[in-house]
Scaffold this active site. Structure first.
Site, PDB file in Angstrom:
ATOM      1  CE  LYS A   1      -0.391  -0.052   5.018  1.00  0.00           C
ATOM      2  NZ  LYS A   1      -1.044  -0.780   6.093  1.00  0.00           N
TER       3      LYS A   1
ATOM      4  NE  ARG B   1      -7.186   1.032  10.999  1.00  0.00           N
ATOM      5  CZ  ARG B   1      -6.009   0.815  10.417  1.00  0.00           C
ATOM      6  NH1 ARG B   1      -5.111   1.784  10.381  1.00  0.00           N
ATOM      7  NH2 ARG B   1      -5.714  -0.336   9.869  1.00  0.00           N
TER       8      ARG B   1
ATOM      9  CE1 TYR C   1      10.533  31.423   3.263  1.00  0.00           C
ATOM     10  CE2 TYR C   1      11.140  29.125   2.965  1.00  0.00           C
ATOM     11  CZ  TYR C   1      10.667  30.327   2.453  1.00  0.00           C
ATOM     12  OH  TYR C   1      10.327  30.414   1.130  1.00  0.00           O
TER      13      TYR C   1
ATOM     14  CG  MET D   1       7.658  23.359  -1.004  1.00  0.00           C
ATOM     15  SD  MET D   1       6.471  24.408  -1.839  1.00  0.00           S
ATOM     16  CE  MET D   1       5.635  25.200  -0.479  1.00  0.00           C
TER      17      MET D   1
END
Ligand SMILES: *Cc1c(COP(=O)(O)O)cnc(C)c1O
Length: 385
Positions: A37, A135, A263, A313
Protein backbone atom coordinates in the site's frame (compact mmCIF):
# COMPACT_ATOMS: atom_id res chain seq x y z
CA UNK A 1 30.44 11.57 -9.82
CA UNK A 2 27.79 14.10 -10.65
CA UNK A 3 24.22 12.89 -10.89
CA UNK A 4 21.84 14.25 -13.49
CA UNK A 5 19.15 14.34 -10.84
CA UNK A 6 18.51 17.02 -8.26
CA UNK A 7 17.29 14.57 -5.66
CA UNK A 8 16.98 10.83 -6.03
CA UNK A 9 16.17 7.70 -4.09
CA UNK A 10 18.16 4.55 -4.66
CA UNK A 11 15.85 1.53 -4.43
CA UNK A 12 17.82 -1.66 -3.98
CA UNK A 13 15.77 -4.46 -5.44
CA UNK A 14 18.04 -7.18 -4.16
CA UNK A 15 17.64 -5.94 -0.64
CA UNK A 16 13.87 -6.15 -1.04
CA UNK A 17 14.21 -9.68 -2.44
CA UNK A 18 16.39 -10.77 0.45
CA UNK A 19 14.07 -9.29 3.03
CA UNK A 20 11.14 -11.12 1.48
CA UNK A 21 13.07 -14.40 1.42
CA UNK A 22 14.20 -13.92 4.99
CA UNK A 23 10.63 -13.39 6.13
CA UNK A 24 9.54 -16.46 4.20
CA UNK A 25 12.17 -18.56 6.00
CA UNK A 26 11.10 -17.10 9.29
CA UNK A 27 7.43 -18.01 8.90
CA UNK A 28 7.98 -21.48 7.45
CA UNK A 29 4.84 -22.86 5.86
CA UNK A 30 2.79 -19.70 6.15
CA UNK A 31 2.20 -17.65 3.02
CA UNK A 32 3.85 -14.24 2.89
CA UNK A 33 1.54 -11.55 1.54
CA UNK A 34 3.67 -8.46 0.94
CA UNK A 35 1.94 -5.20 1.80
CA UNK A 36 2.44 -2.72 -1.03
CA UNK A 37 0.00 0.00 0.00
CA UNK A 38 0.94 3.68 -0.27
CA UNK A 39 2.95 3.01 -3.42
CA UNK A 40 4.87 0.31 -1.58
CA UNK A 41 5.60 2.66 1.31
CA UNK A 42 6.98 5.17 -1.20
CA UNK A 43 9.27 2.70 -2.97
CA UNK A 44 7.16 2.17 -6.11
CA UNK A 45 4.43 -0.45 -6.04
CA UNK A 46 4.84 -1.73 -9.60
CA UNK A 47 8.50 -2.53 -9.20
CA UNK A 48 8.04 -4.17 -5.83
CA UNK A 49 5.01 -6.13 -7.05
CA UNK A 50 7.03 -7.53 -9.95
CA UNK A 51 9.56 -8.93 -7.52
CA UNK A 52 6.81 -10.36 -5.34
CA UNK A 53 5.29 -11.99 -8.39
CA UNK A 54 8.68 -13.43 -9.43
CA UNK A 55 9.06 -14.86 -5.97
CA UNK A 56 5.56 -16.32 -6.15
CA UNK A 57 3.86 -14.34 -3.41
CA UNK A 58 0.34 -15.73 -3.04
CA UNK A 59 -1.35 -12.37 -2.47
CA UNK A 60 -0.49 -8.67 -2.24
CA UNK A 61 -1.99 -6.10 0.10
CA UNK A 62 -2.91 -2.66 -1.24
CA UNK A 63 -4.59 0.40 0.24
CA UNK A 64 -7.39 1.15 -2.19
CA UNK A 65 -8.87 0.26 -5.57
CA UNK A 66 -6.64 2.75 -7.40
CA UNK A 67 -3.53 1.01 -6.12
CA UNK A 68 -4.97 -2.36 -7.07
CA UNK A 69 -5.78 -1.18 -10.59
CA UNK A 70 -2.33 0.28 -11.03
CA UNK A 71 -0.87 -3.16 -10.37
CA UNK A 72 -3.32 -4.89 -12.69
CA UNK A 73 -2.44 -2.38 -15.42
CA UNK A 74 1.23 -3.16 -14.85
CA UNK A 75 0.49 -6.79 -15.62
CA UNK A 76 0.48 -8.10 -12.06
CA UNK A 77 -1.74 -11.16 -11.87
CA UNK A 78 -1.17 -12.06 -8.23
CA UNK A 79 -4.39 -11.95 -6.18
CA UNK A 80 -4.83 -8.52 -4.57
CA UNK A 81 -6.49 -7.58 -1.30
CA UNK A 82 -7.58 -4.05 -0.39
CA UNK A 83 -6.62 -4.34 3.26
CA UNK A 84 -8.96 -1.88 4.87
CA UNK A 85 -12.26 -1.14 3.23
CA UNK A 86 -13.48 0.27 -0.07
CA UNK A 87 -16.12 2.94 -0.54
CA UNK A 88 -19.07 2.30 -2.86
CA UNK A 89 -17.55 4.03 -5.87
CA UNK A 90 -14.57 1.67 -5.76
CA UNK A 91 -16.57 -1.54 -5.82
CA UNK A 92 -17.22 -1.80 -9.59
CA UNK A 93 -13.46 -1.76 -10.22
CA UNK A 94 -12.89 -4.41 -7.58
CA UNK A 95 -15.52 -6.62 -9.15
CA UNK A 96 -14.27 -6.12 -12.67
CA UNK A 97 -10.68 -6.91 -11.80
CA UNK A 98 -11.26 -9.64 -9.26
CA UNK A 99 -9.84 -7.76 -6.31
CA UNK A 100 -10.65 -8.75 -2.75
CA UNK A 101 -11.53 -6.38 0.03
CA UNK A 102 -11.66 -6.29 3.81
CA UNK A 103 -15.14 -6.42 5.34
CA UNK A 104 -15.95 -4.70 8.59
CA UNK A 105 -19.70 -4.88 9.20
CA UNK A 106 -22.86 -6.75 8.38
CA UNK A 107 -24.51 -3.79 6.69
CA UNK A 108 -21.43 -3.42 4.52
CA UNK A 109 -21.72 -7.09 3.60
CA UNK A 110 -25.28 -6.53 2.41
CA UNK A 111 -24.28 -3.52 0.29
CA UNK A 112 -21.37 -5.40 -1.26
CA UNK A 113 -23.54 -8.43 -1.95
CA UNK A 114 -26.12 -6.23 -3.66
CA UNK A 115 -23.50 -4.57 -5.88
CA UNK A 116 -21.91 -7.91 -6.69
CA UNK A 117 -25.26 -9.43 -7.61
CA UNK A 118 -25.99 -6.53 -9.98
CA UNK A 119 -22.64 -6.97 -11.69
CA UNK A 120 -23.15 -10.71 -11.93
CA UNK A 121 -19.73 -11.39 -10.43
CA UNK A 122 -18.85 -12.58 -6.94
CA UNK A 123 -16.71 -10.44 -4.62
CA UNK A 124 -14.06 -12.04 -2.41
CA UNK A 125 -13.97 -10.62 1.12
CA UNK A 126 -11.80 -11.04 4.18
CA UNK A 127 -13.75 -10.52 7.36
CA UNK A 128 -11.84 -8.25 9.67
CA UNK A 129 -12.18 -8.78 13.39
CA UNK A 130 -11.46 -5.83 15.65
CA UNK A 131 -9.53 -7.40 18.51
CA UNK A 132 -8.19 -4.17 19.94
CA UNK A 133 -7.08 -1.82 17.20
CA UNK A 134 -10.49 -0.12 17.41
CA UNK A 135 -10.53 0.99 13.82
CA UNK A 136 -12.20 -1.09 11.11
CA UNK A 137 -13.54 -4.52 11.90
CA UNK A 138 -16.41 -6.33 13.58
CA UNK A 139 -16.17 -7.01 17.29
CA UNK A 140 -15.34 -10.64 18.12
CA UNK A 141 -18.83 -11.28 19.48
CA UNK A 142 -20.36 -10.27 16.13
CA UNK A 143 -17.91 -12.18 13.93
CA UNK A 144 -19.89 -15.40 13.67
CA UNK A 145 -23.12 -13.59 12.81
CA UNK A 146 -21.45 -11.52 10.07
CA UNK A 147 -19.51 -14.53 8.75
CA UNK A 148 -22.77 -16.47 8.43
CA UNK A 149 -24.36 -13.52 6.63
CA UNK A 150 -21.47 -13.54 4.15
CA UNK A 151 -21.63 -17.28 3.60
CA UNK A 152 -25.37 -17.00 2.97
CA UNK A 153 -24.80 -14.47 0.17
CA UNK A 154 -24.26 -16.21 -3.16
CA UNK A 155 -22.35 -13.22 -4.54
CA UNK A 156 -19.94 -12.89 -1.62
CA UNK A 157 -17.09 -15.31 -1.03
CA UNK A 158 -15.55 -15.48 2.41
CA UNK A 159 -11.88 -15.84 1.51
CA UNK A 160 -10.35 -15.06 4.85
CA UNK A 161 -10.57 -13.99 8.46
CA UNK A 162 -8.14 -11.36 9.63
CA UNK A 163 -7.22 -9.06 12.46
CA UNK A 164 -4.67 -6.25 12.71
CA UNK A 165 -2.31 -5.56 15.60
CA UNK A 166 -2.02 -2.19 17.25
CA UNK A 167 1.31 -2.46 19.04
CA UNK A 168 4.59 -1.69 17.29
CA UNK A 169 6.28 -4.06 19.72
CA UNK A 170 4.66 -7.22 18.47
CA UNK A 171 4.44 -10.09 20.90
CA UNK A 172 6.64 -8.27 23.39
CA UNK A 173 3.56 -6.29 24.19
CA UNK A 174 0.65 -7.72 26.17
CA UNK A 175 -1.71 -5.91 23.79
CA UNK A 176 -0.57 -8.13 20.93
CA UNK A 177 -0.87 -11.28 23.02
CA UNK A 178 -4.37 -10.31 24.11
CA UNK A 179 -5.39 -9.48 20.56
CA UNK A 180 -4.05 -12.82 19.35
CA UNK A 181 -5.97 -14.70 22.04
CA UNK A 182 -9.16 -12.90 21.05
CA UNK A 183 -8.52 -13.72 17.43
CA UNK A 184 -7.82 -17.40 18.13
CA UNK A 185 -11.04 -17.65 20.11
CA UNK A 186 -12.97 -16.09 17.26
CA UNK A 187 -11.40 -18.46 14.73
CA UNK A 188 -12.27 -21.42 16.97
CA UNK A 189 -15.85 -20.22 17.30
CA UNK A 190 -16.27 -19.96 13.53
CA UNK A 191 -14.63 -23.31 12.98
CA UNK A 192 -16.89 -24.95 15.58
CA UNK A 193 -19.84 -23.50 13.71
CA UNK A 194 -18.51 -25.07 10.48
CA UNK A 195 -17.93 -21.73 8.76
CA UNK A 196 -15.31 -22.43 6.10
CA UNK A 197 -12.40 -19.97 6.28
CA UNK A 198 -9.79 -20.49 3.55
CA UNK A 199 -7.23 -18.06 5.02
CA UNK A 200 -6.52 -16.94 8.55
CA UNK A 201 -4.08 -14.07 8.88
CA UNK A 202 -3.00 -11.55 11.45
CA UNK A 203 0.77 -10.94 11.70
CA UNK A 204 2.29 -7.63 10.59
CA UNK A 205 6.06 -7.04 10.63
CA UNK A 206 6.33 -6.54 14.38
CA UNK A 207 4.35 -9.69 15.10
CA UNK A 208 6.36 -11.74 12.57
CA UNK A 209 9.66 -10.79 14.16
CA UNK A 210 8.57 -11.38 17.74
CA UNK A 211 6.27 -14.38 17.62
CA UNK A 212 6.95 -17.78 16.16
CA UNK A 213 5.46 -19.63 14.49
CA UNK A 214 2.76 -17.28 13.22
CA UNK A 215 -0.86 -18.14 13.87
CA UNK A 216 -2.94 -18.87 10.78
CA UNK A 217 -1.77 -19.56 7.26
CA UNK A 218 -0.54 -16.19 6.04
CA UNK A 219 1.37 -13.14 7.29
CA UNK A 220 1.20 -9.55 6.06
CA UNK A 221 4.59 -7.86 6.34
CA UNK A 222 4.99 -4.25 5.26
CA UNK A 223 7.76 -2.16 6.74
CA UNK A 224 10.13 -5.12 7.27
CA UNK A 225 10.21 -5.80 3.53
CA UNK A 226 11.65 -2.35 3.08
CA UNK A 227 14.39 -3.12 5.55
CA UNK A 228 13.04 -1.41 8.63
CA UNK A 229 11.79 -3.00 11.81
CA UNK A 230 9.24 -1.07 13.82
CA UNK A 231 11.22 -1.97 16.92
CA UNK A 232 14.87 -2.47 17.77
CA UNK A 233 15.45 -6.16 18.07
CA UNK A 234 18.39 -7.90 19.62
CA UNK A 235 18.53 -10.64 17.06
CA UNK A 236 20.83 -12.05 14.40
CA UNK A 237 18.25 -11.30 11.79
CA UNK A 238 19.30 -8.41 9.68
CA UNK A 239 17.04 -6.80 7.18
CA UNK A 240 18.69 -4.86 4.41
CA UNK A 241 17.72 -1.24 3.87
CA UNK A 242 16.02 -0.95 0.50
CA UNK A 243 16.01 2.82 0.26
CA UNK A 244 18.74 5.43 0.10
CA UNK A 245 18.13 9.15 -0.43
CA UNK A 246 20.44 11.66 -2.03
CA UNK A 247 20.66 15.16 -3.46
CA UNK A 248 23.44 16.97 -5.22
CA UNK A 249 25.08 20.12 -3.92
CA UNK A 250 23.85 23.01 -6.06
CA UNK A 251 25.47 25.95 -4.31
CA UNK A 252 28.20 26.69 -1.79
CA UNK A 253 28.24 29.80 0.32
CA UNK A 254 30.83 31.09 2.76
CA UNK A 255 29.16 32.88 5.64
CA UNK A 256 30.48 34.92 8.56
CA UNK A 257 29.59 34.23 12.18
CA UNK A 258 25.96 35.05 13.08
CA UNK A 259 24.56 34.58 9.58
CA UNK A 260 20.88 33.83 9.93
CA UNK A 261 19.89 30.84 7.81
CA UNK A 262 16.54 30.01 6.21
CA UNK A 263 12.93 30.88 7.00
CA UNK A 264 12.51 32.33 10.44
CA UNK A 265 16.27 32.51 10.94
CA UNK A 266 16.08 29.43 13.12
CA UNK A 267 19.82 28.84 12.91
CA UNK A 268 22.64 31.33 13.19
CA UNK A 269 26.17 30.32 12.29
CA UNK A 270 28.21 30.16 15.50
CA UNK A 271 31.41 30.84 13.52
CA UNK A 272 32.42 31.62 9.96
CA UNK A 273 31.67 28.52 7.92
CA UNK A 274 30.74 27.13 4.52
CA UNK A 275 27.18 26.11 3.74
CA UNK A 276 25.98 23.84 0.95
CA UNK A 277 22.49 24.16 -0.51
CA UNK A 278 20.73 20.91 -1.46
CA UNK A 279 17.73 20.79 -3.83
CA UNK A 280 15.59 18.67 -1.55
CA UNK A 281 12.93 19.96 0.82
CA UNK A 282 9.80 19.00 2.63
CA UNK A 283 7.91 18.54 -0.61
CA UNK A 284 10.38 15.78 -1.34
CA UNK A 285 9.83 14.18 2.04
CA UNK A 286 12.59 15.72 4.11
CA UNK A 287 10.72 16.66 7.29
CA UNK A 288 10.45 20.38 8.04
CA UNK A 289 11.19 19.76 11.68
CA UNK A 290 14.64 18.30 11.04
CA UNK A 291 16.22 21.65 10.41
CA UNK A 292 14.00 23.55 12.79
CA UNK A 293 15.10 21.32 15.64
CA UNK A 294 18.72 21.23 14.53
CA UNK A 295 18.75 17.45 14.51
CA UNK A 296 19.06 16.43 10.88
CA UNK A 297 22.14 15.16 9.07
CA UNK A 298 23.48 14.64 5.59
CA UNK A 299 26.63 12.77 4.62
CA UNK A 300 29.10 14.44 2.27
CA UNK A 301 32.32 12.65 1.41
CA UNK A 302 31.52 10.22 4.19
CA UNK A 303 31.34 12.99 6.81
CA UNK A 304 28.28 13.94 8.85
CA UNK A 305 27.10 17.46 8.14
CA UNK A 306 24.24 19.00 10.11
CA UNK A 307 21.15 20.30 8.35
CA UNK A 308 20.97 23.93 9.49
CA UNK A 309 17.96 26.24 9.50
CA UNK A 310 14.44 25.23 8.63
CA UNK A 311 14.04 22.76 5.78
CA UNK A 312 12.09 24.64 3.13
CA UNK A 313 9.79 23.34 0.40
CA UNK A 314 12.41 22.76 -2.28
CA UNK A 315 15.73 23.20 -0.53
CA UNK A 316 17.69 22.65 2.63
CA UNK A 317 21.02 23.91 3.82
CA UNK A 318 23.81 21.94 5.42
CA UNK A 319 26.99 23.05 7.18
CA UNK A 320 30.05 21.68 5.38
CA UNK A 321 32.60 23.94 7.07
CA UNK A 322 34.44 20.90 8.47
CA UNK A 323 34.64 19.03 5.14
CA UNK A 324 37.44 20.24 2.88
CA UNK A 325 37.00 20.33 -0.89
CA UNK A 326 33.22 20.02 -1.20
CA UNK A 327 32.22 20.93 -4.73
CA UNK A 328 29.07 21.78 -6.61
CA UNK A 329 27.59 18.55 -7.97
CA UNK A 330 28.87 16.48 -5.05
CA UNK A 331 26.43 13.93 -3.70
CA UNK A 332 24.88 14.47 -0.29
CA UNK A 333 23.30 11.40 1.29
CA UNK A 334 20.29 11.87 3.54
CA UNK A 335 19.58 8.16 3.99
CA UNK A 336 21.99 5.33 3.41
CA UNK A 337 25.73 4.78 3.44
CA UNK A 338 28.58 6.99 2.44
CA UNK A 339 31.99 5.57 3.30
CA UNK A 340 31.99 4.42 6.88
CA UNK A 341 29.03 6.55 7.89
CA UNK A 342 25.39 5.79 7.42
CA UNK A 343 22.05 7.36 8.19
CA UNK A 344 19.09 5.10 8.84
CA UNK A 345 15.39 5.74 8.35
CA UNK A 346 14.91 5.12 12.06
CA UNK A 347 17.47 7.77 12.93
CA UNK A 348 15.88 10.27 10.57
CA UNK A 349 12.43 9.48 11.93
CA UNK A 350 13.62 9.88 15.52
CA UNK A 351 15.23 13.21 14.70
CA UNK A 352 12.01 14.45 13.12
CA UNK A 353 9.80 13.11 15.91
CA UNK A 354 7.98 10.66 13.66
CA UNK A 355 7.98 6.99 12.62
CA UNK A 356 9.92 5.34 9.76
CA UNK A 357 6.67 4.63 7.92
CA UNK A 358 5.98 8.34 7.56
CA UNK A 359 9.46 9.03 6.23
CA UNK A 360 9.31 6.57 3.32
CA UNK A 361 5.64 7.27 2.52
CA UNK A 362 6.35 11.00 2.33
CA UNK A 363 8.98 10.75 -0.41
CA UNK A 364 7.71 13.19 -2.99
CA UNK A 365 7.03 12.50 -6.64
CA UNK A 366 9.92 14.76 -7.71
CA UNK A 367 12.41 12.43 -6.10
CA UNK A 368 13.68 10.21 -8.92
CA UNK A 369 13.49 6.56 -8.01
CA UNK A 370 16.59 4.79 -9.31
CA UNK A 371 16.08 1.04 -9.24
CA UNK A 372 19.15 -1.12 -9.05
CA UNK A 373 19.92 -4.77 -8.69
CA UNK A 374 23.29 -4.18 -7.09
CA UNK A 375 24.12 -5.27 -3.58
CA UNK A 376 23.58 -2.71 -0.89
CA UNK A 377 26.46 -1.87 1.36
CA UNK A 378 24.42 -2.87 4.36
CA UNK A 379 25.94 -5.46 6.68
CA UNK A 380 24.90 -8.91 5.59
CA UNK A 381 24.09 -11.56 8.11
CA UNK A 382 22.41 -14.72 7.10
CA UNK A 383 19.41 -16.22 8.76
CA UNK A 384 20.67 -18.45 11.52
CA UNK A 385 19.20 -21.88 10.93
C1 LIG B 1 -0.17 -1.82 6.69
C2 LIG B 1 -0.71 -3.10 7.10
C3 LIG B 1 0.12 -4.19 7.36
C4 LIG B 1 1.64 -4.09 7.35
O1 LIG B 1 2.10 -3.48 8.54
P1 LIG B 1 3.65 -3.34 8.87
O2 LIG B 1 3.70 -2.81 10.24
O3 LIG B 1 4.18 -2.36 7.86
O4 LIG B 1 4.26 -4.69 8.71
C5 LIG B 1 -0.47 -5.40 7.66
N1 LIG B 1 -1.81 -5.53 7.72
C6 LIG B 1 -2.65 -4.50 7.49
C7 LIG B 1 -4.12 -4.70 7.60
C8 LIG B 1 -2.13 -3.25 7.19
O5 LIG B 1 -2.96 -2.23 6.98
Amino acid sequence: MTSRHRAWAGIHLNAFRKNLQLIQKLVGEAEVWPVLKANAYGHGARQMAKICQELCAARLGVGDSGEALELREAGIETPLLVLGTAIDSEIPDLLEHDIEVGLHSESRALTLAEMARKSGKPLGVHLKVDTGMTRLGVLPEAALRVARAVVAEPFLELRGLMTHHASPNGFRSTTTREQETQFKNTVAELQDAQVPIPCIHSANSAAIFTGSPPFGNAVRPGIALYGVLPLSLDTDLRLEPVLSLHAQVVFLKDVPASASVGYGGLWKSPRPTRLAVLPIGYNDGLPYRLGAQGRGWALVQGVRCPIVGAVSMDYCTIDVGHVPGVDIGDTATLLGKDGEESLTIQELADAAGTIPYEITCSLGSRVQRIYSDSETQAPKLSLSE
